[in-house]
Design an enzyme around this catalytic site. Sequence first.
Site, PDB file in Angstrom:
ATOM      1  N   SER A  76      44.954  39.641  45.297  1.00  0.00           N
ATOM      2  CA  SER A  76      45.022  41.080  45.035  1.00  0.00           C
ATOM      3  C   SER A  76      44.071  41.906  45.892  1.00  0.00           C
ATOM      4  CB  SER A  76      44.724  41.361  43.555  1.00  0.00           C
ATOM      5  OG  SER A  76      43.446  40.858  43.206  1.00  0.00           O
ATOM      6  N   GLY A  96      46.508  37.773  41.892  1.00  0.00           N
ATOM      7  CA  GLY A  96      46.332  36.657  40.978  1.00  0.00           C
ATOM      8  C   GLY A  96      46.502  35.279  41.572  1.00  0.00           C
TER       9      GLY A  96
END
Length: 265
Positions: free
Chosen positions: A37, A68
Site C-alpha cells: 500500500s 496489504g
Amino acid sequence: MPSIPSILSLLGLATTALSAPNAYPKRAQTVYMAGDSTMAKASGATTGWGVYLPYSLSLPVVNKAIGGRSARSFTVEGRFDEIIKLVQPNDIVIIEFGHNDGGSLTPTDNGRTDCPGAGSETCTSTYNGQTVTVLTYPAYLINAGKALVAKGAKVIVSSPTPNNPWESGTFTYSPSRFTTYSKSAAQQIGSSAMFVDHGQYTANIFKTMGKAKTDALFPSDHTHTSPAGADVVNKAFVKALLCGGGGFLKGFVKNATEGVEGVCV
C-alpha cells in the site's frame, strides 16, 4: 514460366514483408512496480508513492502494487507471475516490500508473514486449513528477480519506506532487517539487478522537514502518507536513484540531481 503479373505479385508481397517492421513503432521500455500500500494507488486521505513516479520518468509506468501484500502473498497470489508474463527485454521492475512481511507464523498464520531468515530457510505452516511451505523474504525476491531477468528485464530492489520517524516526538530511524535483505537479494539476483535505499533517503528528507511538517503527511496512521506525502516519498526514490548515477533508469529521469530535495548519501 510464371506470367509477368504473377512475378509482380510476388515482388509486391516481398516488398510488403520487408517493409512490415517499419510499419510498427518501436516499443518503449516499460517500468513495472511491485509492492504494497505504500506504493499502490489508493483513494481518500492516503495514497502510495507509485502514483507520482510517472511524473518523474519519461517511460510508461505500470503500477501493480496492491495494499496489504508482502513478498510472500504477492508471490502466492500469482502477482509476480503476472508481471513475469508481461515483461519484455529491457523492461524495468521495481520491487519494494517489507511493511507486511514481519510477524510470526504461530499461533496464527496471516498469509503474509515470511519464514524468518536471510537465506534459503523454509518453514512449514498452516494457512486456511492447508499445510504450506513458507520461504524467507530474500528468497521470494530472489526467485521473482531471477525469473524477471530470465525474460530480459532489469530489476530494482528498493528498501521499504519508513514509518513516521517523528512519531515518538523525536526523530528516530533505524533501517529494518528488510533493508539488509533487500540489498542482499539484489546482489544475489546478479548484474541485472540493483539496490536503491529508498528508506534511508525518505527518512533523511523527513528529518530535514521536521516533526510538524512530517506529521502532517501521515493523516491516518504512522505508515500511510497523504498524496503530498506520497509525492515526497517519490522524490526520495528519485533522489536515491540519481545519486547512484541513475542505474537502469539513467537517461529516463526527468529531474536533475540538484533539482530534487535531499542530499546524496
